[in-house]
Design a protein around this motif. Sequence first.
Motif, PDB file in Angstrom:
ATOM      1  N   ASP A  23     -11.005   0.735   4.650  1.00  0.00           N
ATOM      2  CA  ASP A  23      -9.627   0.274   4.840  1.00  0.00           C
ATOM      3  C   ASP A  23      -9.487  -0.474   6.155  1.00  0.00           C
ATOM      4  O   ASP A  23      -8.832  -1.522   6.227  1.00  0.00           O
ATOM      5  CB  ASP A  23      -8.663   1.462   4.827  1.00  0.00           C
ATOM      6  N   HIS A  38      -6.744   3.930  -3.462  1.00  0.00           N
ATOM      7  CA  HIS A  38      -5.763   4.831  -2.839  1.00  0.00           C
ATOM      8  C   HIS A  38      -4.817   5.411  -3.886  1.00  0.00           C
ATOM      9  O   HIS A  38      -4.521   6.610  -3.880  1.00  0.00           O
ATOM     10  CB  HIS A  38      -4.934   4.071  -1.801  1.00  0.00           C
ATOM     11  N   MET A  69      -6.581  -0.923  -2.600  1.00  0.00           N
ATOM     12  CA  MET A  69      -5.298  -0.273  -2.810  1.00  0.00           C
ATOM     13  C   MET A  69      -5.333   0.570  -4.087  1.00  0.00           C
ATOM     14  O   MET A  69      -4.773   1.671  -4.143  1.00  0.00           O
ATOM     15  CB  MET A  69      -4.187  -1.318  -2.899  1.00  0.00           C
ATOM     16  N   GLY A  79       0.809  -1.206   0.000  1.00  0.00           N
ATOM     17  CA  GLY A  79       0.000   0.000   0.000  1.00  0.00           C
ATOM     18  C   GLY A  79       0.840   1.253   0.000  1.00  0.00           C
ATOM     19  O   GLY A  79       2.081   1.212   0.025  1.00  0.00           O
TER      20      GLY A  79
END
Length: 968
Positions: free
Chosen positions: A386, A150, A147, A114
Amino acid sequence: MNKIMVFLALIVGLTLQAQTDPLKTKDSIAQDQWVDSIMKTMSVEQKIGQLFMVAAYSNKDEAHEKFISDLITKHHIGALIFFQDQAVKQVELTNRYQALSKIPLLIGIDGEWGLRMRLKNTVAFPYNMALGAIRDNRLLYDMGKQMGKHMKREGVHINFAPVVDVNTNPLNPVIGNRSYGEDVQNVTRKAVAFMKGIQSENIMACAKHFPGHGDTSQDSHKTLPSVNHDRARLDSVELYPYREIFKEGIGAAMVGHLSVPALEPNESLPSSLSHNIITGLLKEEMGFKGLVVTDALNMKGSTNFASSEEINLQAILAGNDLLDVPLEVAKSIELFKKAYSKGALTKERLDESVRKILKTKYRAGLNNYQPIATDNLMKDLNTIEDDLMNRRLVESSITLVQNKNEVLPVSDLEKNRVAYIKIGKHNNRTFVKRLNDYTKVDVITARSLSEYLNKLKNYETVIVGFHTSLGAYANYKIADDELALLEGIAEKHKVILNVFASPYSLLKLESYEHIDGIIVSYQNTALAQDLSAQMIFGALDIKGMLPVNIKDEFKYGYGLQLSSIDRLGYSIPEDVGLDRSKLKKIDSVAAMVIDSAMAPGLHVLVARHGKVVFRESYGYYTYDQKKKVDNNSVYDLASVTKILGGLPMIIKAEEDGKFDLDSPLGELMPVLKGSNKDTVTVREALSHYAKLKPYIPYYETMVEGDDNTPMEKYFSSKPSSKYSIKVAENLFLRTDYRDTIYKLIAEAPQREELEYKYSGLPFYLFKDYLEKAYGQSLDELNANYFYKPLGATTLVYNPLNKIPKSTIVPTEDDSFFRHQLLHGNVHDEGAAMMGGVSGNAGLFGNSNDVAKMMQMYLQKGYYGGKSYFKPESFDKFNRRYFEEKGVRRGLGFDKPQLDESMATCGCVSFKSFGHSGYTGTYTFADPDSGIVYVFLSNRVYPTRENNKLGDADIRTVVQGLIQESIMD
C-alpha cells in the motif's frame, strides 16, 4: 430519414447484442441453480427484504446494533452498507449480522479512495482528481487491485466506485475532487482501468452517478441539482463513460438524484426515481444488465420528493434493483407488500431485481460464506504494498504547470538563498522539513506585504505553499488577501507556487505572468508534501498532467515533464529493494550500544539507488539524557574528514593538472624538499604505503606539570596577532606554530619497513599545498567547490561560527590537553592546532550531508545536475594500486579488507569505499549494491578510553545488517 432511423436502430441493436451480463459467473449453471434454489424457498416478504441495503455503523451503540439485527431477522433485509468508522468492529459486526441472516448479506461501502473514506487507520489512496493527472493508466488498475484486496479482507463485496462524472463545472460543490477531471476520454480510461483492477479481486465496482453529476452547481445531498443539457451533449459527455465501462463489464451502476429535463420531462422527479432514465435509458437503450443501485435515499435530492416509503417503492418501480440507505424500512416493506397484492409491483419486476441481487451474492462467493477472521486484520489492511502504491500514484500525479527561466529544479545552491512562505490555514510541516533536507530554507512570516518584502531582500527564490484541508469537499480557493500577497511577492522575486489543493485554486489568479514556477500537488497530504519538495530540488521526475482546464492558459493534458538531476531522494526501504524488518534489527544493535554505554547516542542513515530509506536516531547527546539525538544532530566526523574534507580538493587538483599521481611530494611541498619524504609520490602517500609515521602527538611537548597545563610560551587564553590559532575555548596557539607542524612532519623519521601503515600526515601537508595552489583556505575551498553547491549546509569546519551549538554533539571531556568539554571544537589535537581546519580531521556534519558527498562519489562526481569532477578521476582514486603488497586502500579511500582486519563487514564489494573516524563515525558506499551507509556517534564521550564500540565492531555489524536486508 427512414434510412437513418433504420441505421440507428441497427447500431443500437448491435450495441445491445454486444452487451453481456456482468453478473454472470464462469460457472453460470451452478450460479443459476443456486439462485433458483434460494428463490424457490422465499416468501414475497423475504424477496422484498432483499431490495434493501441499510446503513450500518461500527461506531454506534447497542441500540443501533439491535436495530440492524431486527431488520435482518424480522424484515429479511438483503444488504448492508457500512459507514463509520472502525475496521475491526465492522468485521465483528459483519460476522454477527451474517450469522443472523438466512441468506448471506451483500456488504457494500463507499470507498472511492479506499476503505479510509469510511474506516479509521486504513489506507487512503489519492482522490480521483489527482489520479486523473496520471499519464499511465496501468497505475489505476494496480490501485484498483490493491483496493480490492482491502475490501475482500474487510468482508466487503461491492464498492460504490468509481465516480465517472465528468467534472466540466469547476464550481461543482459535490463532485470536484471525486472526479477524474474534465476530459471525457480521460475519465473513461481511468474509470475502466480502476474497475478492471478492483473486479480482478472479485469486488464488484459500481459506476456513479448516472446519468452524470459532473456539470452541476448544487449538492444532491442538500437539494435536487439540475443538468440542463440537450441529449446530444449528454450522449457525448455525461453518458459516454457509462457506455464504455458497461462494454468492459462493470458489475453495477448507481443512479444519482438529478433533474435532467432532456431525459425526464418531469423536472421535479429525481433521476433515481425516473422510469424513463433507469428502465428506458439505462436498461433498455443502453442495455445494461448489471445491478442498478440508487444513490443514498437519505439525501435531500430524493427525500424532498415524497415520503420515504413512497420514494423507496418508486425507486424499484423505476427500475432500480437495490435501495441504498433507505429510510423507514419496516413501513416501506408494508407498502411494498400492498403494492404487490394490488399488482403495482409485479412478480416479474420483483423477481428480476431479486434474481440480480442473488446472482451478485453468488458472484461474491456468498454461496460458500465463511466468517471473516479478525486476526492480523489491521496489519493486512496496511501493507508495504500500500505504501509503495501510494508513492507511485502521488509521484505520478504531481504536475508542473509553469517553469519560467528554468526556475525548477532549484539549483545553484551556493548562491541561491531560498525562503518559504505559507498561505492557507493547514498543515505544512512535512513540506518545510523536506525542503530543508536539500538546503537551508528559511520560513518567513510577516503581517503585511511590505514587511514580507523587507524580510525577503536577501533571498533569490521564494517557495510559496498553498495548504488546504484534506477533505474531498475542502475549499480550494485562495483567500483574496493571500492572492494579493502572492502577486506582490512574485513581482519582486522568483516565486515557485506549490498548490496542495485542487488545480481549480489557480482560477482565482488574475495573471500567471510573474509566477516563475507552478506545481499542482492536488492534496495536502504528508506524502504529497514530501514528494513535492523532492521534485522542487530535482530528486524526482515530474510527469503529471492537468486533468482539467485552467482558463485559456493551461488546458487539460498540459504538464511540463522534468527529469531528475540526481539529488538524493527520500523513500521507504522496499522502494529500493530493502527489507524494513531486517533494517529494524539496527534498532536492537543501537539499544545495545546505549545500554552498554558504548556511546550515549548514535545516528544511522541508509540510502540505496539514490534514495534515503533509513534515517534513525538513538539515545542522547550525553549520558545525562538532556538532549535527544535527531536528524539534525551534527557530529565531529574525525578521520571521515580525510575523504570528505581532504580528498575532494585533492581529486580536483589532480584533474586540474596541478600534479599527477607519480609526482614526488618534494616537488609539491617545499618543506619536504631534501627530506626523507622528498621522493615519496602522491600515489604512495595516499595509499598509506610510504613508510610514514601514523601520527605525531604535537601537543605532548607543549604541556607541563602533572596536569598537563598548556605552556604559556605556546598558548594564550586570549586571541591576538601572536596567538591567533583557536585550539579550544579560551585557548589560542601561537600563530607561527602551524609552520612548525609542517617542519616536524618533514623532520620525522621514516619507518624502516615499506609496508601498509595508515598515516594521517599527508592530509596535513595537502592542506598547505591546496591552500597555496588555489589561494583560499581549505574550508573555503571545500565550501565553495563542494558543500554549498551540494546543499550540504552542516558540512563545516569550526561549526560554532556557522551553526547553532545546540545541534552539535559534544565529544570528549579533555583532561590531558585542553581541559574542557569539547563541544563544537574539533576533537583531534593535531587538527585543533591547525585552527580546526585540516585534511586529516576537523569536519563536522549530520548524516544527511555526509550522504550527499558519498552519493556524489557514488555517481562518480555528478550530483544535482552538476559535475564536480570526471568519472575517470573518481575511478583513479577508488583503485588499489598496491593490492599485491597487501594494501587494501585506494587513494585516500578505505576499502574492504584483504585479511582478518575489520575495515568492513566483509560482505560488500571490492568496489566499495569509505572511511571510519576515531570519534565513532563511519561511512561507506558500494557501487555494486548502490548503498550509502552513514554511522555517527560520539563514543569518545566522556573519554576516549571507552572503545567498546570499536571492540564490538558495531559499525561493521550494522553494515552487515544492511547488506542482509537486500532483497534483490
